[in-house]
Structure formats: C-alpha cells, structure tokens
Design an enzyme around this catalytic site. Structure first.
Site, PDB file in Angstrom:
ATOM      1  N   GLU A 169     -39.478 -11.946  -9.693  1.00  0.00           N
ATOM      2  CA  GLU A 169     -40.113 -10.683  -9.289  1.00  0.00           C
ATOM      3  C   GLU A 169     -39.823 -10.477  -7.798  1.00  0.00           C
ATOM      4  O   GLU A 169     -40.720 -10.509  -6.960  1.00  0.00           O
ATOM      5  CB  GLU A 169     -41.613 -10.676  -9.582  1.00  0.00           C
ATOM      6  CG  GLU A 169     -42.409 -11.847  -9.065  1.00  0.00           C
ATOM      7  CD  GLU A 169     -43.907 -11.653  -9.286  1.00  0.00           C
ATOM      8  OE1 GLU A 169     -44.364 -10.492  -9.376  1.00  0.00           O
ATOM      9  OE2 GLU A 169     -44.626 -12.662  -9.374  1.00  0.00           O
ATOM     10  N   GLU A 210     -35.719  -6.026  -0.849  1.00  0.00           N
ATOM     11  CA  GLU A 210     -36.274  -7.327  -0.506  1.00  0.00           C
ATOM     12  C   GLU A 210     -35.301  -8.446  -0.872  1.00  0.00           C
ATOM     13  O   GLU A 210     -35.688  -9.598  -1.058  1.00  0.00           O
ATOM     14  CB  GLU A 210     -37.637  -7.521  -1.171  1.00  0.00           C
ATOM     15  CG  GLU A 210     -38.699  -6.575  -0.609  1.00  0.00           C
ATOM     16  CD  GLU A 210     -40.093  -6.820  -1.140  1.00  0.00           C
ATOM     17  OE1 GLU A 210     -40.305  -7.862  -1.801  1.00  0.00           O
ATOM     18  OE2 GLU A 210     -40.978  -5.982  -0.888  1.00  0.00           O
TER      19      GLU A 210
END
Length: 599
Positions: free
Chosen positions: A399, A408
């Site tokens: 995740e 990210e």
C-alpha cells in the site's frame, strides 16, 4: 437565529442576512431585523446618502475625512463584526475611505447562455468577466470577495459552477426572484433551489433583499415551501420573514453531513505537504488514521481472495501453501487482511511482513504475538529494496500509493522488491494511473501566494478540495504496471494533455490542477479517488494540487494545453508542469529545484 442545525455543520452559511436602507440608529435597526425579525445580520449603508463631502468644509483636525456615520460606540465590537455588513455609498471615492476594510464586490449573476430569451444575444454580458477584470486590477488581493446578486433568471449549471471556486461570501436574493406557490407564499424555482443548496454547501451566506411582493393570507402561520414540497411553520412580524422562513426550510431539508464529511471538515482547502515515506518514518498517529479506513482494506481483502483462488485450485488446497509478502507492512493492517482472505478462501499462507520503520516493527512483533501468528508471519526489519528474501513470493502486496498514484515512490519501491517475486507471481496492486483536472481554486491560490516565494508555487500539495470549480473532466497522465518485466525499465514519464472547457461555461480562471489516482488491485477489484470512479467512503487519500505561478484565463472555445513530467534522479523524483495554450507559463519546478521526493 441560525437557519437550522445539521450534524457537524458549523459553516457561515447557517446565517441569513437582510439588506436594509440607511438608518441613523443602528441599535434600532438591529432590534427590528435581528432581535425581532429573526435575521442574523444586516447589510446596510453606513453613510447617510445625503452626505456630500465636496459640499462641506474640511475638518480642522487635518484628517481630510469628515465624520459620515454615527459613533462606532453605539454597538459593541462583537456586534459590529457579527451583525453588520456595511455598504459604501456611491460617493465613497476617496482613497482613505476605500482602504478602510475588506471588500465584497457586488456582482449580478447574469444569464448568458444560449437559451436566454429575454436578453439581446449580441449584448450578452458575462458577470464573471466583470469580477475577473476587477480582481486582476487588484492583483488577486485576498481581501477581495464577491456578493452575487441572484436574479430571477440564472445561467447554466456549468456557468454557475465557476463561482464555487471563487471567493464568494454572500448571495443576495431579491424578493422579485421568488415565485408564488398555490397558497400565496414565496418559493423558488427548482434551479434556484439547487443553486441555494450549492451555496449552503460552500459556506456562502444568503441575504434577502427588496420589499415584500407576496400578499400573504391573513391569520395563517402555515407556509407552503413550494408547489410540491411539504409545509413548514412561519412566524409573522417582519415583512420579509416569510422569505427567511423559506430559506431556512431549504437549509433544514438538506441531508445531514455523512460521518466521513464531518471528519474531514477541518481539512477542507487546507494545504498539506505530501508524505515522504522513504525519507521519513511515519508517525503513530498517521498509521492510526490510515488503519481506520475499513473500505480500503476490504478492497485489498477482496483482491487477495481472488488472487489466492487463482493461485491455488480447490484440488490442491491441502498440499499447497502460498508465500505472500507484504512490503511496507506498517503496523500490520495488510497482514490482517491477508490472513482474513486466507480464512475466507480456505487457503494456507506463509507471510513475510517487510517494514523499514523500527517503531512500526516493534508494534508488528506485539501484534503477531497477541494474535498468535508466530507460525504464519515472519517479520523482516528492512527496506524492501535491500532485503535478500530466503524464497520467492507467489503474491506481493503493498500500500505504497499516494494521492497522485506514484508520488510516494511506489514504482521505485516495487521495482526493487519484484526481484523476489516468482516469474508468474501476482502484484497487488497490479497497476495504477494518475489523473489531472483543471480547477478554479482562488482560496488555494491565495494561500500559496501568501508565502511570497517561488518554492511554494512549485510544490504539489495534498488537500481536501472543497471550494473549487472543476473546469473539465479529468484525464489520465502516467500509468505504472507491476511486476514490470521490461528490459528497458524507466520510471520517467512525459504527457501532453488538451482539455476542452464546455462552451456554456464561459471564461474561467485556471489556478492549477487537481490530481487523483485510480488503481487496479487485482482483476476487477480497484480503488481510487478519481471523481468519476472514486471508491465510496474511503478517506485514506485526499487529492493533490499543482498550483500555477500566474493564473491563466481560459476563454470559451480556446484550447487548454498542459504538459506534465515525472523526472528521476539518483537521489530524488520530482514533477514538472506547465501550460502552453492559451498562453505559455514557465516550466514549474525545473530540475526539482523547489520540491522533490527523496529516494
């Protein structure tokens, strides 16, 4: 007296005002309209219309401005600030008078779309153009706001939508704009009702203006809301009270804010720097917030169930154990989702939980011991890019997605981890795509501008978008697929996009771009925040906002051409963006000079 109470709603739109004529006794004016009339504030001239400084001698104190209103001591400071909105008169031309306070510019909400039958098509005036001309002269000053005059005829939905991204503080509705229902009481058309609801949702206050034009039946306290709606009680007294009661009725019939919206109220239009998950270890509070997002983990569990069923057929259940690696395990929510998927499908699992944050690793060890998972879960304290796995994985679960999908560094992390995935192994997520959308967002622009430097205009922010106008549908930008078996693997990307603003929108101001993502976890299981396909009730991600140093005016029929780059260096990844049509902007964040994500 606020219009009503909605759970979690403490916005200014709960208060309704009334426009009045000049009155030299302000306490009496408030007593009649607020204390007795039920309105929350008055919009009133503070200057006697008969005042003409050019016909009077200058005062001897040398200030150059003679007294033009009563003493400010007649009301307390709190009453002035909460119950009175002052209107300048037409003779307030001196610089000293004009600079005394923040300004609401009163703009008529003119109907300009093609179906207008009551306006000469050759003389159409777009009220947004009036506003834009004035605010550009004032260099987008953050003390300049709008009071919209809502008329009996209103523009198209796309044209109206522009205003929700502007600094609108109030909507003034004249009594002439109200219709009359079958019982003789005031009501509004369905388009007007929808518009007023939109104003409520965007913290825009309603102001009733004009003289009563409805002859109400005597002795009746039963006010019908509109032709088809249920009745509500009204209190007689103030001549405009029936109009106030109707506005209150529209407010009270709105659905209460969902729990998620109430939770996110404090984040609306608040700029936040994106996470740096590789450079920085996440705090416990951040983990805790994400772990509460049940919807996200339900989707992950569904995806893992399908992957396990595809990986292990029914006839091999007793003899096969699937190796599943959770990379970036955090404090264990994906470990739990994986074990629940195994229990649901009857499959056997061997799990490696890989996490680089030493604080999260401590929590993981406690969780495994508490739940009795010691024989199933192996905890690995390491960066996934550096770990040497003792065996290959059947399924790789992560995740690592950000608001823009790849922001990210999920591509770089999973590229480093896929070396311990079997050649036919499954990655969850299997792909993700970023999206951008042009937006009007005057509040966000002014917040960035307030820093008075280049760095903040070249930074992408995470933000719960609220007071924005979405000018066109979002379009896909960058796509990443995992595992990536390409021999010429590169995570650098470039995309040129063209947007078409609907012709009935009219001209609009582009302040920047909203960014979203949509991810395929496995097969038909997806999650994301792109508006047209967003996963309901999921709160782990807000949108991302790419500002423009100089806002761009987009006129009807003109193309909006945008360029986005994802750039990669030895130690960092960054984005660059620019506009090349209808005008050219500089390339923002060139060479990652202002903002980057550290590898």
């Amino acid at each position: 007296m606020p219009l009503g109470e909605r759970a979690g709603d403490k916005s200014e739109s709960r208060y309704c005002g009334v426009e009045t004529e000049f009155h030299d006794d302000m306490p009496q004016l408030l007593a009649h309209n607020v204390s007795s009339g039920g309105f929350d504030f008055v919009v009133s001239p503070l200057m006697d219309p008969s005042y003409r400084p050019s016909l009077m001698d200058r005062d001897h104190g040398g200030s150059g401005v003679l007294p033009f209103a009563g003493s400010d001591l007649v009301l307390s400071p709190s009453h002035w600030s909460s119950h009175v909105v002052g209107m300048p008169s037409s003779c307030s031309k001196g610089d000293i008078v004009r600079q005394l306070c923040q300004l609401w510019l009163r703009i008529p909400l003119l109907k300009t779309d093609d179906d207008s039958m009551d306006v000469n098509p050759t003389n159409l005036v777009d009220s947004w153009e009036l506003w834009n001309s004035f605010r550009m002269l004032c260099e987008h000053h953050n003390q300049l706001s709008i009071a919209l005059d809502v008329l009996s005829s209103i523009p198209s939905a796309n044209s109206l939508g522009r205003w929700f991204g502007e600094s609108v503080r109030a909507a003034i509705i004249d009594t002439d704009s109200f219709l009359t229902n079958s019982r003789g009481y005031p009501c509004l058309s369905k388009p007007h009702q929808k518009l007023i609801t939109g104003f409520f949702n965007h913290s825009i206050q309603i102001v009733v203006s004009g003289k009563p034009v409805h002859s109400l039946p005597k002795g009746s306290r039963d006010l019908a809301a509109n032709h088809n709606d249920s009745n509500f009680d009204g209190v007689q007294g103030h001549p405009l009270r029936p109009y106030l009661d109707y506005i209150g009725y529209l407010y009270q019939r709105m659905d209460p804010l969902p729990e998620q919206e109430r939770f996110e109220l404090g984040y609306r239009d608040f700029l936040q720097s994106p996470l740096q998950p590789l450079m920085d270890n996440l705090e416990a509070q951040t983990y805790e917030t994400f772990e509460k997002d049940a919807v996200k983990y339900i989707q992950y569990q569904r995806a893992i169930c399908k992957a396990l069923q595809d990986r292990v057929p029914e006839e091999r259940l007793s003899m096969t154990s699937t190796v599943l690696m959770v990379v970036g395990a955090g404090r264990g929510p994906l470990v739990r989702a994986s074990l629940q998927a195994a229990e649901e499908t009857g499959r056997k699992l061997k799990i490696y939980a890989v996490e680089k944050n030493p604080n999260a690793v401590v929590t993981l060890h406690s969780l495994v011991k508490l739940e009795g998972w010691e024989n199933i879960v192996t905890i690995v304290s390491s960066d996934m890019r550096c770990w040497d796995a003792p065996e290959k994985a059947d399924i790789l679960v992560s995740e690592l997605l950000g608001s823009f999908g790849d922001n990210e560094l999920s591509p770089e992390c999973l590229d480093g981890a896929q070396r311990f995935l079997k050649d036919d192994g499954i990655s969850i997520p299997s792909s993700y795509t970023s999206f951008i959308q042009p937006v009007t967002a005057s509040k966000l622009y002014n917040d960035v501008k307030s820093h008075k430097d280049l760095v903040h205009f070249e930074t992408a922010y995470v933000v719960k978008l609220h007071n924005v106008a979405r000018l066109a549908a979002s379009q896909p930008v960058f796509t990443f697929t995992h595992p990536n078996r390409s021999t010429k693997r590169s995570n650098q990307r470039y995309k040129k996009l063209q947007f078409e603003i609907p012709s009935d929108t009219g001209s609009a101001m582009l302040h920047g771009f909203a960014g979203y993502f949509d991810a395929t976890l496995y097969k038909d299981v997806h999650l994301g925040i792109e508006p047209s396909t967003a996963t309901p009730n999921m709160f782990s991600w807000f949108a991302i906002f790419f500002p423009l140093r100089t806002p761009v005016i987009v006129h009807p029929g003109s193309a909006l051409e945008v360029h986005f780059w994802r750039c990669c260096g030895p130690t960092k990844v960054w984005y660059e963006w620019c506009v090349t049509s209808p005008c050219r902007s500089p390339i923002h964040n060139s060479n990652g000079r202002s903002h980057w994500v550290g590898l």
